[in-house]
Design a protein around this motif. Sequence first.
Motif, PDB file in Angstrom:
ATOM      1  N   ILE A  50       0.710  -1.020  -0.386  1.00 17.16           N
ATOM      2  CA  ILE A  50      -0.312  -0.004  -0.127  1.00 17.16           C
ATOM      3  C   ILE A  50       0.690   1.541   0.032  1.00 17.16           C
ATOM      4  N   ARG A  51       2.081   1.591   0.586  1.00 16.96           N
ATOM      5  CA  ARG A  51       2.832   2.282   0.427  1.00 16.96           C
ATOM      6  C   ARG A  51       4.395   2.270   0.719  1.00 16.96           C
ATOM      7  N   TYR A 164      -4.945   6.725  -5.432  1.00 17.86           N
ATOM      8  CA  TYR A 164      -3.583   6.495  -4.666  1.00 17.86           C
ATOM      9  C   TYR A 164      -3.245   5.537  -5.034  1.00 17.86           C
ATOM     10  N   CYS A 165      -4.182   4.823  -4.893  1.00 15.86           N
ATOM     11  CA  CYS A 165      -4.463   3.315  -3.733  1.00 15.86           C
ATOM     12  C   CYS A 165      -4.397   2.565  -5.115  1.00 15.86           C
ATOM     13  N   PRO A 263     -12.509   7.103   7.600  1.00 18.54           N
ATOM     14  CA  PRO A 263     -11.172   8.162   7.031  1.00 18.54           C
ATOM     15  C   PRO A 263     -11.321   8.939   5.955  1.00 18.54           C
ATOM     16  N   GLN A 265      -9.022  11.366   4.435  1.00 16.75           N
ATOM     17  CA  GLN A 265      -8.044  11.100   3.849  1.00 16.75           C
ATOM     18  C   GLN A 265      -7.327  13.032   3.539  1.00 16.75           C
ATOM     19  N   ASP A 303      -8.060   8.336   9.027  1.00 13.49           N
ATOM     20  CA  ASP A 303      -6.385   8.092   7.860  1.00 13.49           C
ATOM     21  C   ASP A 303      -6.713   9.466   7.542  1.00 13.49           C
ATOM     22  N   ILE A 305      -3.996  11.652   4.550  1.00 14.56           N
ATOM     23  CA  ILE A 305      -2.667  11.518   3.633  1.00 14.56           C
ATOM     24  C   ILE A 305      -2.280  12.760   3.384  1.00 14.56           C
ATOM     25  N   PHE A 334      -0.562   9.965   6.874  1.00 15.33           N
ATOM     26  CA  PHE A 334       0.245   9.211   5.764  1.00 15.33           C
ATOM     27  C   PHE A 334       1.298   9.986   5.067  1.00 15.33           C
ATOM     28  N   VAL A 335       2.020   9.452   4.899  1.00 14.15           N
ATOM     29  CA  VAL A 335       2.953  11.359   3.130  1.00 14.15           C
ATOM     30  C   VAL A 335       2.564   9.981   2.295  1.00 14.15           C
ATOM     31  N   TYR A 336       1.652  10.898   0.814  1.00  9.39           N
ATOM     32  CA  TYR A 336       1.579  10.243   0.313  1.00  9.39           C
ATOM     33  C   TYR A 336       2.597   9.294  -0.715  1.00  9.39           C
ATOM     34  N   SER A 337       2.069   8.341  -1.412  1.00 12.42           N
ATOM     35  CA  SER A 337       3.650   7.323  -1.742  1.00 12.42           C
ATOM     36  C   SER A 337       2.366   6.904  -3.015  1.00 12.42           C
ATOM     37  N   ARG A 339       2.449   4.735  -5.881  1.00 14.47           N
ATOM     38  CA  ARG A 339       2.661   3.150  -6.865  1.00 14.47           C
ATOM     39  C   ARG A 339       1.800   3.444  -7.678  1.00 14.47           C
TER      40      ARG A 339
HETATM   41  N1  5AD Z   1       0.140   6.432  -0.507  1.00 12.27           N
HETATM   42  C1  5AD Z   1      -0.341   7.364   1.084  1.00 12.27           C
HETATM   43  N2  5AD Z   1      -1.261   6.558   2.407  1.00 12.27           N
HETATM   44  C2  5AD Z   1      -2.254   5.404   1.586  1.00 12.27           C
HETATM   45  N3  5AD Z   1      -2.840   5.073   1.480  1.00 12.27           N
HETATM   46  C3  5AD Z   1      -4.053   3.935   0.403  1.00 12.27           C
HETATM   47  N4  5AD Z   1      -2.828   4.397  -0.421  1.00 12.27           N
HETATM   48  C4  5AD Z   1      -2.114   5.159  -0.031  1.00 12.27           C
HETATM   49  C5  5AD Z   1      -1.225   5.845  -0.754  1.00 12.27           C
HETATM   50  N5  5AD Z   1      -0.580   5.064  -2.169  1.00 12.27           N
HETATM   51  C6  5AD Z   1      -3.405   5.084   3.244  1.00 12.27           C
HETATM   52  C7  5AD Z   1      -5.209   5.072   3.116  1.00 12.27           C
HETATM   53  C8  5AD Z   1      -5.689   4.547   3.317  1.00 12.27           C
HETATM   54  C9  5AD Z   1      -5.165   3.613   4.644  1.00 12.27           C
HETATM   55  C10 5AD Z   1      -5.451   2.250   4.545  1.00 12.27           C
HETATM   56  O1  5AD Z   1      -3.994   3.787   3.217  1.00 12.27           O
HETATM   57  O2  5AD Z   1      -5.124   6.671   4.181  1.00 12.27           O
HETATM   58  O3  5AD Z   1      -6.915   4.994   3.982  1.00 12.27           O
END
Ligand code: 5AD
Length: 437
Positions: A50-51, A164-165, A263, A265, A303, A305, A334-337, A339
């Motif tokens: 996921i990250r 993002y997911c 969440p 985001q 959650d 981001i 979370f910091v955006y990652s 994918r």
């Molecule tokens: N980058 C950062 N956070 C992410 N999440 C999901 N994909 C990413 C990503 N690419 C986080 C979201 C989600 C949680 C399970 O993981 O916040 O709700």
Amino acid sequence: MDKFYHVTTYGCQMNVHESEKIAGILSELGYKSCERIEDADIAVFNTCCIRENAENHAFGNIGMLKKLKAAKRDMIIAVGGCLTQQMGKAENLREKFPFVDIIFGTHNLGKLKDYISKKQSDKKAVIEILDDDGKVYEERKALRTSYPNAWVNITYGCNNFCTYCIVPYVRGRERSRRSEDILKECRELIALGYKEITLLGQNVNSYANGTDDLTFPELLNKIASIEGKFRLRFMTSHPKDFSEELVKVIAVNPKICKCVHLPVQSGSDSVLKAMNRRYTSAEYLKKVEVLKKYVPDCAITTDLIVGFPNETDEDFNATLNLVKTVGFSSAFSFVYSKRDGTVAAKMDGQVPTAVSKARIMELIALVNAQTRAQSEKYVGKTVEVLCEDYDAKKGLYLGRDEYGRMAYFKSEKDVTGEFLNIFVESANGISLTGKIV
Ligand code: 5AD
Ligand code: SF4
């Protein structure tokens, strides 16, 4: 002679439960669990993608087994989970780690038994990644490790495609278990003495959508009507499908914990749109308002981001403001990652790492301050907790109240799995300390 297994889990609760199913398969084959990977005859890595850091973590740990495998040639190393299911990653793993014996994906966990016997008879590596066949398999029996809580899947996969997911790509389309199978499993768990059930799904609110089975609120109601004292939790709720009907069910059912993971985001409408979340910040706040109207003391967690492509200071401030408005009891930030394969990975305007880092620090500081302030309100009060475990380092037992707040306390006897009243003496950030009354 005894044979041992070791399972390493990365990522979310969904994976924790999947590892319990892997353990179930291995114990049926006669393996026993062991603490140290060095002692294992079979080591399974249940990965997450996921990250990027979850992915790097798994790659690092698998790499470290090269020496062990050279010294212990009969040891079987298997890698499964989301990472292997990602396009090209199984081949990648195979090239990088030729000593890995079995590589399987998220859709063929049930075939692990066959892969192990194939590896043992043919002495060749077994690699199989299957596409989602849209089915739900009921035959996997979990070897549960989280008593008094039991995880129960209600849906698999996700249809939401947040930009993002990676989850929809590696877990396939959303499919729901039949309610009668879920109810049967819950009844059995309660009869076995489990005291808390957590229903799992990427988006539990769309449970059984498009079928003639129960809706999610109806399912919750039915599970909550099983005889006995237990708690019911669920995760995750997508805000767009979080309904007033569900809120009313939470309000009237004492077994359903007043704690919702919702969440958000981001607090910025342009970021939410670019994320394809399908709600605005005002719509999210409206759902929160309805929740607070019917369940005034409900804990809300989320959650968040930061650093999504093109996120400006103004967007980030909107997130900070939303966090303040809702007053989350805790949050995962979370910091955006980026994918590969997702829509956002192709977007221009990636945010510099230094900017994302500064934003996440500020966000975490705000969330922690809110959590701390809420914990402090507990001091001098008595809360009912379900004792979950013993913390050997602290020499204290730990339990959780229905709002999800953790409390540490002393006990002469093992009280794991018992509901206890704790008088809270002090608050230390996210957790509380007190004594049994
Ligand atoms: N980058 C950062 N956070 C992410 N999440 C999901 N994909 C990413 C990503 N690419 C986080 C979201 C989600 C949680 C399970 O993981 O916040 O709700
Ligand atoms: Fe990912 Fe969005 Fe599905 Fe959650 S709802 S698993 S964030 S695509």
